[in-house]
Write a protein that holds these residues in place. Sequence first.
Motif, PDB file in Angstrom:
ATOM      1  N   VAL A   1      -2.297   0.685  -4.571  1.00 15.92           N
ATOM      2  CA  VAL A   1      -1.839  -0.615  -4.075  1.00 15.92           C
ATOM      3  C   VAL A   1      -1.111  -1.329  -5.202  1.00 15.92           C
ATOM      4  O   VAL A   1      -1.643  -1.468  -6.306  1.00 15.92           O
ATOM      5  CB  VAL A   1      -3.012  -1.472  -3.566  1.00 15.92           C
ATOM      6  CG1 VAL A   1      -2.520  -2.852  -3.142  1.00 15.92           C
ATOM      7  CG2 VAL A   1      -3.710  -0.787  -2.407  1.00 15.92           C
ATOM      8  N   SER A   2       0.131  -1.775  -4.936  1.00 15.25           N
ATOM      9  CA  SER A   2       0.929  -2.505  -5.908  1.00 15.25           C
ATOM     10  C   SER A   2       0.938  -3.979  -5.544  1.00 15.25           C
ATOM     11  O   SER A   2       1.054  -4.343  -4.367  1.00 15.25           O
ATOM     12  CB  SER A   2       2.368  -1.965  -5.941  1.00 15.25           C
ATOM     13  OG  SER A   2       2.372  -0.604  -6.327  1.00 15.25           O
ATOM     14  N   GLY A   3       0.835  -4.825  -6.554  1.00 15.40           N
ATOM     15  CA  GLY A   3       0.842  -6.264  -6.347  1.00 15.40           C
ATOM     16  C   GLY A   3       1.942  -6.922  -7.164  1.00 15.40           C
ATOM     17  O   GLY A   3       2.116  -6.619  -8.341  1.00 15.40           O
ATOM     18  N   VAL A   4       2.719  -7.811  -6.537  1.00 19.24           N
ATOM     19  CA  VAL A   4       3.790  -8.559  -7.200  1.00 19.24           C
ATOM     20  C   VAL A   4       3.688 -10.007  -6.731  1.00 19.24           C
ATOM     21  O   VAL A   4       3.504 -10.254  -5.534  1.00 19.24           O
ATOM     22  CB  VAL A   4       5.184  -7.988  -6.863  1.00 19.24           C
ATOM     23  CG1 VAL A   4       6.276  -8.815  -7.525  1.00 19.24           C
ATOM     24  CG2 VAL A   4       5.294  -6.545  -7.297  1.00 19.24           C
TER      25      VAL A   4
ATOM     26  N   HIS B   1     -10.926   2.746  -0.120  1.00 20.23           N
ATOM     27  CA  HIS B   1      -9.569   2.286  -0.397  1.00 20.23           C
ATOM     28  C   HIS B   1      -9.620   0.932  -1.080  1.00 20.23           C
ATOM     29  O   HIS B   1     -10.621   0.211  -1.008  1.00 20.23           O
ATOM     30  CB  HIS B   1      -8.747   2.201   0.898  1.00 20.23           C
ATOM     31  CG  HIS B   1      -9.140   1.068   1.777  1.00 20.23           C
ATOM     32  ND1 HIS B   1     -10.204   1.155   2.645  1.00 20.23           N
ATOM     33  CD2 HIS B   1      -8.635  -0.190   1.930  1.00 20.23           C
ATOM     34  CE1 HIS B   1     -10.342   0.010   3.292  1.00 20.23           C
ATOM     35  NE2 HIS B   1      -9.408  -0.826   2.882  1.00 20.23           N
ATOM     36  N   ILE B   2      -8.543   0.596  -1.767  1.00 25.41           N
ATOM     37  CA  ILE B   2      -8.421  -0.694  -2.448  1.00 25.41           C
ATOM     38  C   ILE B   2      -8.085  -1.754  -1.394  1.00 25.41           C
ATOM     39  O   ILE B   2      -7.041  -1.686  -0.750  1.00 25.41           O
ATOM     40  CB  ILE B   2      -7.347  -0.634  -3.540  1.00 25.41           C
ATOM     41  CG1 ILE B   2      -7.744   0.382  -4.613  1.00 25.41           C
ATOM     42  CG2 ILE B   2      -7.136  -2.005  -4.171  1.00 25.41           C
ATOM     43  CD1 ILE B   2      -6.667   0.642  -5.633  1.00 25.41           C
TER      44      ILE B   2
ATOM     45  N   THR C   1       0.845  -1.193   0.000  1.00 22.35           N
ATOM     46  CA  THR C   1       0.000   0.000   0.000  1.00 22.35           C
ATOM     47  C   THR C   1       0.880   1.243   0.000  1.00 22.35           C
ATOM     48  O   THR C   1       1.638   1.484   0.932  1.00 22.35           O
ATOM     49  CB  THR C   1      -0.914   0.013   1.233  1.00 22.35           C
ATOM     50  OG1 THR C   1      -1.717  -1.175   1.219  1.00 22.35           O
ATOM     51  CG2 THR C   1      -1.817   1.235   1.223  1.00 22.35           C
ATOM     52  N   ARG C   2       0.781   2.028  -1.084  1.00 20.28           N
ATOM     53  CA  ARG C   2       1.583   3.248  -1.228  1.00 20.28           C
ATOM     54  C   ARG C   2       0.812   4.498  -0.833  1.00 20.28           C
ATOM     55  O   ARG C   2       1.416   5.526  -0.539  1.00 20.28           O
ATOM     56  CB  ARG C   2       2.068   3.377  -2.669  1.00 20.28           C
ATOM     57  CG  ARG C   2       3.107   2.315  -3.038  1.00 20.28           C
ATOM     58  CD  ARG C   2       3.212   2.119  -4.532  1.00 20.28           C
ATOM     59  NE  ARG C   2       3.302   3.355  -5.260  1.00 20.28           N
ATOM     60  CZ  ARG C   2       3.257   3.418  -6.591  1.00 20.28           C
ATOM     61  NH1 ARG C   2       3.100   2.320  -7.285  1.00 20.28           N
ATOM     62  NH2 ARG C   2       3.352   4.563  -7.205  1.00 20.28           N
TER      63      ARG C   2
ATOM     64  N   THR D   1      -0.029  -2.122 -10.588  1.00 21.04           N
ATOM     65  CA  THR D   1      -0.439  -1.194  -9.537  1.00 21.04           C
ATOM     66  C   THR D   1      -1.850  -0.718  -9.821  1.00 21.04           C
ATOM     67  O   THR D   1      -2.144  -0.262 -10.925  1.00 21.04           O
ATOM     68  CB  THR D   1       0.506   0.011  -9.452  1.00 21.04           C
ATOM     69  OG1 THR D   1       1.826  -0.450  -9.132  1.00 21.04           O
ATOM     70  CG2 THR D   1       0.049   0.986  -8.382  1.00 21.04           C
ATOM     71  N   ALA D   2      -2.730  -0.831  -8.823  1.00 19.26           N
ATOM     72  CA  ALA D   2      -4.107  -0.348  -8.929  1.00 19.26           C
ATOM     73  C   ALA D   2      -4.217   1.012  -8.252  1.00 19.26           C
ATOM     74  O   ALA D   2      -3.716   1.211  -7.141  1.00 19.26           O
ATOM     75  CB  ALA D   2      -5.070  -1.338  -8.274  1.00 19.26           C
ATOM     76  N   ILE D   3      -4.869   1.958  -8.938  1.00 21.15           N
ATOM     77  CA  ILE D   3      -5.009   3.332  -8.432  1.00 21.15           C
ATOM     78  C   ILE D   3      -6.499   3.664  -8.388  1.00 21.15           C
ATOM     79  O   ILE D   3      -7.202   3.550  -9.388  1.00 21.15           O
ATOM     80  CB  ILE D   3      -4.267   4.338  -9.329  1.00 21.15           C
ATOM     81  CG1 ILE D   3      -2.781   3.953  -9.452  1.00 21.15           C
ATOM     82  CG2 ILE D   3      -4.403   5.748  -8.790  1.00 21.15           C
ATOM     83  CD1 ILE D   3      -2.022   4.807 -10.440  1.00 21.15           C
ATOM     84  N   LEU D   4      -6.982   4.107  -7.225  1.00 20.00           N
ATOM     85  CA  LEU D   4      -8.367   4.543  -7.047  1.00 20.00           C
ATOM     86  C   LEU D   4      -8.397   6.070  -7.045  1.00 20.00           C
ATOM     87  O   LEU D   4      -7.699   6.706  -6.252  1.00 20.00           O
ATOM     88  CB  LEU D   4      -8.944   3.988  -5.746  1.00 20.00           C
ATOM     89  CG  LEU D   4     -10.411   4.315  -5.455  1.00 20.00           C
ATOM     90  CD1 LEU D   4     -11.309   3.675  -6.513  1.00 20.00           C
ATOM     91  CD2 LEU D   4     -10.808   3.828  -4.071  1.00 20.00           C
ATOM     92  N   VAL D   5      -9.199   6.655  -7.939  1.00 19.70           N
ATOM     93  CA  VAL D   5      -9.243   8.110  -8.127  1.00 19.70           C
ATOM     94  C   VAL D   5     -10.648   8.598  -7.804  1.00 19.70           C
ATOM     95  O   VAL D   5     -11.641   8.039  -8.284  1.00 19.70           O
ATOM     96  CB  VAL D   5      -8.866   8.488  -9.575  1.00 19.70           C
ATOM     97  CG1 VAL D   5      -8.813  10.006  -9.735  1.00 19.70           C
ATOM     98  CG2 VAL D   5      -7.529   7.874  -9.957  1.00 19.70           C
TER      99      VAL D   5
END
Length: 314
Positions: A276-279, A179-180, A171-172, A262-266
């Motif tokens: 939120v970045s996923g690897v 939130h995601i 979570t960035r 990376t998923a970004i909620l705007v």
Amino acid sequence: ANELDNNAGGQQDLLNKLAEQERQHKHVVTQLQRDLMKREEELTTAASSLVNKNNEFNDLMDVKISLQTEIEKYRSILDVEEARINTPTQDRHRPSKFEKAQDEAKNNDEEEETTITTKKARKTVKRSRSTQEIAPEGKKGKGKGKGKNKRRRLKNKKDSEEERSTTRLTTRAKTGPLHISDVDLISDCVSVANETSAPVPMKGWTLISETGNQVFNFPDALVLKPGDRVTVWSGAHAESHHAPPDNLFWTRRYVWNNHGDTAILVNPAGEHVSIVSGVPSAMSAASDATPASSVTRGTGASVNGGDDQNCVIM
């Protein structure tokens, strides 16, 4: 007599001047009439040209509409074929240096796993041989040894699949009412949660995939109640999950990159309220540094194009 002659001469001069003025006036009137006729001819020509241009424009609009119809038809056929052969669209871009490094790390992990599996298989063969030498020659003893080896192999296979299928989330950013809550790269779905005590209208909210720069617009009529979450699905089997308001269908194409995304909620104001970045855990373990806020979540054992699993709430 002289005065009469002078008056007669003056009268004649005035008559001559009047005649000259009349000739000049006639000449000016004639010239204006010619100019007026010329302008009327130009106006008639312009009106005719306008009619012709309107006809040409209507013809071109008819051609454009027919071409757009054909394009939409072929585009739908292309989408169906892509969904049929399970061709992810996000893998068509040129891989970056980070993705190449992740691929190399994944290949190394697979080689190490293959080596470990080979060693385990050799040990299993040795154990089975020693068991056959010690146990009686009856079928009952052989059946027990084979059953134990089979259960052991299935357990090792299940453990390795679970290890490869997990996704490490980082979570960035996390501000605002929503939130995601989860990013599932394998099942191609993202969940957005409302952990506040008030409902939040979703009009104007968007979800962005950073890798492919793809945007999902939430329905204007959607309202996320307190404690609820909504999951956005994409991929070949995404339509089967469509069940508003909890599950929404995005596209039949695969959006989230399995190698990391990376998923970004705007929000409607254009602010990034949740990032939120996923690897995949196999790639994350191969890197030198791991963020302290990382959280591991299970995502299923399939890759894009396989069976879908449910998103997990963080």
